[in-house]
Design a protein around this motif. Structure first.
Motif, PDB file in Angstrom:
ATOM      1  N   PRO A 181      -5.909  -6.408  16.008  1.00 42.79           N
ATOM      2  CA  PRO A 181      -6.194  -7.289  17.158  1.00 42.79           C
ATOM      3  C   PRO A 181      -4.970  -7.574  18.014  1.00 42.79           C
ATOM      4  CG  PRO A 181      -6.918  -8.311  15.085  1.00 42.79           C
ATOM      5  CD  PRO A 181      -6.247  -7.030  14.719  1.00 42.79           C
ATOM      6  N   SER A 182      -3.759  -7.373  17.483  1.00 39.92           N
ATOM      7  CA  SER A 182      -2.572  -7.597  18.316  1.00 39.92           C
ATOM      8  C   SER A 182      -2.288  -6.393  19.209  1.00 39.92           C
ATOM      9  CB  SER A 182      -1.346  -7.881  17.444  1.00 39.92           C
ATOM     10  OG  SER A 182      -0.766  -6.677  16.977  1.00 39.92           O
TER      11      SER A 182
ATOM     12  N   GLU B 208      -0.722  -3.761  18.396  1.00 41.82           N
ATOM     13  CA  GLU B 208       0.592  -3.183  18.109  1.00 41.82           C
ATOM     14  C   GLU B 208       0.551  -2.089  17.045  1.00 41.82           C
ATOM     15  OE1 GLU B 208       3.704  -6.803  18.728  1.00 41.82           O
ATOM     16  OE2 GLU B 208       2.457  -6.871  16.948  1.00 41.82           O
TER      17      GLU B 208
ATOM     18  N   VAL C 172      -8.585   0.057   3.330  1.00 44.52           N
ATOM     19  CA  VAL C 172      -7.800  -1.178   3.514  1.00 44.52           C
ATOM     20  C   VAL C 172      -6.955  -1.044   4.785  1.00 44.52           C
ATOM     21  CG1 VAL C 172      -5.987  -2.662   2.542  1.00 44.52           C
ATOM     22  CG2 VAL C 172      -7.677  -1.600   1.026  1.00 44.52           C
TER      23      VAL C 172
ATOM     24  N   VAL D  10      -3.973  -2.430   7.117  1.00 39.84           N
ATOM     25  CA  VAL D  10      -2.774  -3.267   7.051  1.00 39.84           C
ATOM     26  C   VAL D  10      -2.017  -3.139   8.363  1.00 39.84           C
ATOM     27  CG1 VAL D  10      -0.760  -3.906   5.692  1.00 39.84           C
ATOM     28  CG2 VAL D  10      -2.644  -2.724   4.585  1.00 39.84           C
ATOM     29  N   CYS D  11      -1.748  -4.276   9.009  1.00 40.43           N
ATOM     30  CA  CYS D  11      -1.071  -4.281  10.300  1.00 40.43           C
ATOM     31  C   CYS D  11       0.237  -5.051  10.216  1.00 40.43           C
ATOM     32  CB  CYS D  11      -1.959  -4.932  11.358  1.00 40.43           C
ATOM     33  SG  CYS D  11      -3.539  -4.116  11.525  1.00 40.43           S
ATOM     34  N   ASP D  12       1.158  -4.669  11.079  1.00 45.77           N
ATOM     35  CA  ASP D  12       2.504  -5.233  11.168  1.00 45.77           C
ATOM     36  C   ASP D  12       3.416  -4.473  10.214  1.00 45.77           C
ATOM     37  OD1 ASP D  12       4.500  -7.417  11.998  1.00 45.77           O
ATOM     38  OD2 ASP D  12       4.567  -7.490   9.821  1.00 45.77           O
ATOM     39  N   ASP D  13       4.558  -4.032  10.741  1.00 45.22           N
ATOM     40  CA  ASP D  13       5.439  -3.163   9.952  1.00 45.22           C
ATOM     41  C   ASP D  13       5.943  -3.833   8.673  1.00 45.22           C
ATOM     42  OD1 ASP D  13       6.857  -4.636  12.115  1.00 45.22           O
ATOM     43  OD2 ASP D  13       8.642  -3.850  11.180  1.00 45.22           O
TER      44      ASP D  13
ATOM     45  N   ALA E 254       4.493  -6.317   6.974  1.00 49.61           N
ATOM     46  CA  ALA E 254       3.359  -6.442   6.057  1.00 49.61           C
ATOM     47  C   ALA E 254       3.016  -5.092   5.428  1.00 49.61           C
ATOM     48  CB  ALA E 254       2.149  -7.024   6.785  1.00 49.61           C
TER      49      ALA E 254
ATOM     50  N   GLU F  77       5.698  -4.241   2.730  1.00 50.48           N
ATOM     51  CA  GLU F  77       5.500  -5.060   1.521  1.00 50.48           C
ATOM     52  C   GLU F  77       4.264  -4.582   0.762  1.00 50.48           C
ATOM     53  OE1 GLU F  77       7.292  -7.622   0.290  1.00 50.48           O
ATOM     54  OE2 GLU F  77       8.699  -8.037   1.916  1.00 50.48           O
ATOM     55  N   TYR F  78       3.189  -4.294   1.500  1.00 52.35           N
ATOM     56  CA  TYR F  78       1.958  -3.810   0.877  1.00 52.35           C
ATOM     57  C   TYR F  78       2.217  -2.508   0.106  1.00 52.35           C
ATOM     58  CZ  TYR F  78      -2.536  -1.338   0.647  1.00 52.35           C
ATOM     59  OH  TYR F  78      -3.623  -0.621   0.219  1.00 52.35           O
TER      60      TYR F  78
ATOM     61  N   GLU G 259       4.071  -3.077  -3.069  1.00 51.54           N
ATOM     62  CA  GLU G 259       3.259  -3.711  -4.129  1.00 51.54           C
ATOM     63  C   GLU G 259       2.237  -2.736  -4.695  1.00 51.54           C
ATOM     64  OE1 GLU G 259       1.442  -7.156  -2.344  1.00 51.54           O
ATOM     65  OE2 GLU G 259       3.282  -8.321  -2.403  1.00 51.54           O
TER      66      GLU G 259
ATOM     67  N   ARG H 229      15.608  -8.163   1.992  1.00 51.84           N
ATOM     68  CA  ARG H 229      14.782  -8.673   3.102  1.00 51.84           C
ATOM     69  C   ARG H 229      15.627  -9.296   4.204  1.00 51.84           C
ATOM     70  NH1 ARG H 229      11.048 -10.660  -1.312  1.00 51.84           N
ATOM     71  NH2 ARG H 229       9.233  -9.252  -1.274  1.00 51.84           N
TER      72      ARG H 229
ATOM     73  N   ALA I  24      15.408  -7.965   8.076  1.00 57.96           N
ATOM     74  CA  ALA I  24      15.238  -8.825   9.252  1.00 57.96           C
ATOM     75  C   ALA I  24      16.395  -8.653  10.226  1.00 57.96           C
ATOM     76  CB  ALA I  24      15.118 -10.286   8.816  1.00 57.96           C
TER      77      ALA I  24
ATOM     78  N   ARG J 282      15.117  -7.366  13.741  1.00 51.80           N
ATOM     79  CA  ARG J 282      15.101  -8.384  14.782  1.00 51.80           C
ATOM     80  C   ARG J 282      16.397  -8.393  15.598  1.00 51.80           C
ATOM     81  NH1 ARG J 282      15.974 -13.441  14.077  1.00 51.80           N
ATOM     82  NH2 ARG J 282      15.908 -13.257  11.812  1.00 51.80           N
TER      83      ARG J 282
END
Lengths: 222, 222
Positions: free
Chosen positions: B46-47, B49, B59, B61-64, B66, B69-70, B73, B92, B96, B100
């Motif tokens: 929905p974003s 991106e 499954v 999964v969105c966002d780099d 996330a 991490e997925y 795991e 982590r 970041a 960022r």
């Protein structure tokens, strides 16, 4: 004693305070404002950014996302990311949504212009950016309405980092009274639920010198 | 079949491709450019991106962050975040830093102005921003020099998400030949190590129409 370096109205710092509160971890707060940060803080976080956590045994953790993940691993009760990889991915997707999209489109334009510029003494608000923030927040409140129409909390059945990330951003905007709650009853009721949690109390007590909050800011029945 | 929606030179997408490669997970790639993304992709994320991953069993999964991490795991071999909470926090923190800070100070100013504006057809590079990117990259290469002078990989003894996040950003800048490797031998040797890994090969084969890479881009002995 565990210590969190923070900026009082920064959503990234507030997110960590909420996580510490939900996990009932005691800590002391030290204010570290980005625009006056000194060398002693750079020794803790080379990026110079808040929040930064010095945990028991002296473990230093920097960056809000890294701190939240660390706290959830080190102090797993209550869990704030969900139990399966797919649930955790959904919580993290929404954390990123609010940390990055909401922050960039809303918080920087509203709180950034009206509050942080004033605190840092870097000039008057840019009215075009403020207008953009006022427009943008509606889409995000619509999205919260949409999510809580389908789920108990934003990412699923239980309160998670997603709710905490969203509420941290909104609480900063709400300090200046810039959240249009009225046309968004779903988002309003969700925020009322999280705002009444004990973890939220310290945030509602924040006061900036010369910049009092909106009248309803600390009111649980807003 | 596992599917990754991506933009070829976007560091966020490259980070996920490197993680998939390190974990030896097969996947197909679909290009989804931000400036022409349509409703069918909004149903996945929905974003709007990239990157977005549709894993086995559907499954989404969105966002780099996330997604990384997925993947760590769900497919823990090899682990890419370290074993203790403190080690993982350090990995982590550096993820970041590059996602960022490096992205905002370097990638947006260099690749953003010179490559992505051109691809999106949104005008000529802003030379002031390009100069800012050229100045800013030095501080980050200094920091990599500093880290690899003390550690085998950026976050510790083993290759981690920190190396992957840093290399993803640098690989995008290196496509245009804008990384000043020569005054940074530590960063150069570290990048040569990660660039020669099998997970890196697909990235070195990326070619943009009308925008060929710098001569040394795919050269392992640069």
């Amino acid at each position: 004693m565990r210590c969190l370096y923070h900026m009082p109205l920064s959503p990234a710092s507030r997110k960590v305070r909420l996580v510490l509160g939900e996990k009932r971890l005691a800590y002391e707060l030290r204010v570290e404002n980005a625009w006056e940060s000194g060398d002693s803080f750079l020794a803790i976080n080379p990026s110079g950014e808040t929040p930064a956590l010095v945990d028991e045994e002296g473990v230093v953790v920097c960056d809000d996302v890294a701190i939240c993940e660390y706290l959830d691993e080190r102090y797993p009760d209550p869990p704030l990311l969900g139990s399966t990889p797919a649930e955790r991915a959904e919580a993290r997707r929404l954390v990123a949504w609010f940390d990055r999209l909401f922050f960039g489109e809303v918080t920087q334009n509203l709180a950034g212009e009206k509050i942080f510029k004033r605190l840092a003494g870097t000039g008057a608000p840019d009215s075009a950016r403020v207008r953009l923030g006022i427009t943008s927040i509606r889409r995000h409140l619509d999205y919260i309405d949409y999510l809580v129409d389908r789920r108990n909390w934003l990412a699923g059945d239980s309160l998670s980092m997603a709710d905490i990330a969203a509420a941290a951003q909104l609480s900063t905007i709400d300090y200046a009274g810039d959240v249009p709650w009225e046309p968004h009853p779903g988002a309003h009721d969700w925020y009322a639920r999280i705002k009444s949690r004990p973890s939220f109390r310290p945030l509602l007590q924040d006061r900036l010198a010369g910049l009092p909050p909106a009248k309803h800011y600390a009111d649980l029945d807003f």
